[in-house]
Scaffold this motif. Sequence first.
Motif, PDB file in Angstrom:
ATOM      1  N   SER A 102      -2.399 -54.079 -47.495  1.00 54.01           N
ATOM      2  CA  SER A 102      -2.300 -52.760 -46.882  1.00 54.01           C
ATOM      3  C   SER A 102      -0.840 -52.315 -46.808  1.00 54.01           C
ATOM      4  N   SER A 103      -0.629 -51.040 -46.626  1.00 51.96           N
ATOM      5  CA  SER A 103       0.695 -50.398 -46.540  1.00 51.96           C
ATOM      6  C   SER A 103       1.570 -50.730 -47.750  1.00 51.96           C
ATOM      7  N   GLY A 104       0.958 -50.871 -48.910  1.00 48.06           N
ATOM      8  CA  GLY A 104       1.717 -51.091 -50.142  1.00 48.06           C
ATOM      9  C   GLY A 104       2.256 -52.505 -50.301  1.00 48.06           C
ATOM     10  N   ARG A 105       1.887 -53.406 -49.384  1.00 49.04           N
ATOM     11  CA  ARG A 105       2.370 -54.785 -49.505  1.00 49.04           C
ATOM     12  C   ARG A 105       1.573 -55.533 -50.570  1.00 49.04           C
ATOM     13  N   THR A 106       2.071 -56.727 -50.942  1.00 48.13           N
ATOM     14  CA  THR A 106       1.290 -57.540 -51.878  1.00 48.13           C
ATOM     15  C   THR A 106       0.502 -58.572 -51.069  1.00 48.13           C
TER      16      THR A 106
END
Length: 258
Positions: free
Chosen positions: A59-63
């Motif tokens: 989520s939130s562009g994390r890996t």
Amino acid sequence: MVLDTRKFRLHLKTETFGREFHLFERVDSTNRVGMELLRAGAPEGTTVLAEEQTGGRGSSGRTWQSSPGGVYLSVILRPELLVAEVFQLTILAALGVVQALGQASGAPIKIKWPNDLVVVDGERLAKVGGILTETRIQGESVVGAVVGVGVNWENLVPESGACLQTFSRHPLDLALIAASVLGGLEDSYTLWRECGISPIVTGYERHCIHLGQPLQVAGHDGPGRIIGIDHCGALRVLFLDSTEAVVAPNQLQLGYVL
Ligand code: BTN
């Protein structure tokens, strides 16, 4: 550790989720493949599984670290839903997965709002899984979605993570975990379709670690108390003067320290 497809089929108790599946030894992201299948017209319940992901999305562009030993799966949904209500899918998925994993493992798994699956580990919360929902939108409506679930079983995990295996009372394997997760997702999705979001919210609140905790919200004097979530997945906070505030999932990140 491999995901044994014979065992997977044997353990799967669903009507549609996972009945049609694509299993990869290694893929960039099961959500990415799921979105492609969604666009290509794959039916609801189609599932993508991987033993390892090289570009797992968080989520939130994390890996999402996805080395072998974890469960990485995505399910295609075709719900009737307005864009404003899209977080309902993550809420129902979190409920379904926490119930299924709790039952299969016997571990005291809880939900850390909005989409984390955690266990209490001493002074900290340790993340054993997470959910990422991606959607296709037309105008005001969600016309398709991919719900992705990652479960840390015996894979490498980041600092805030932990392996569910450490807390499990039973010796599970990846096939059983994947089948259980799909069962939980289908049960929760069916409940949502038949009865709406209210019973999902009630169930989610029962498993959520934050209820009763104090929370400071900008624009309010003194902390309020978290009393639940609303029908869009926002946190509800009640203040001493009886006013209430809602905090949307993208407005706040709660920490891992207890
Ligand atoms: C989070 O950040 O908590 C959400 C993590 C979701 C990870 C899963 S693993 C299977 C699916 N495929 C992805 O690329 N991401 C999700």
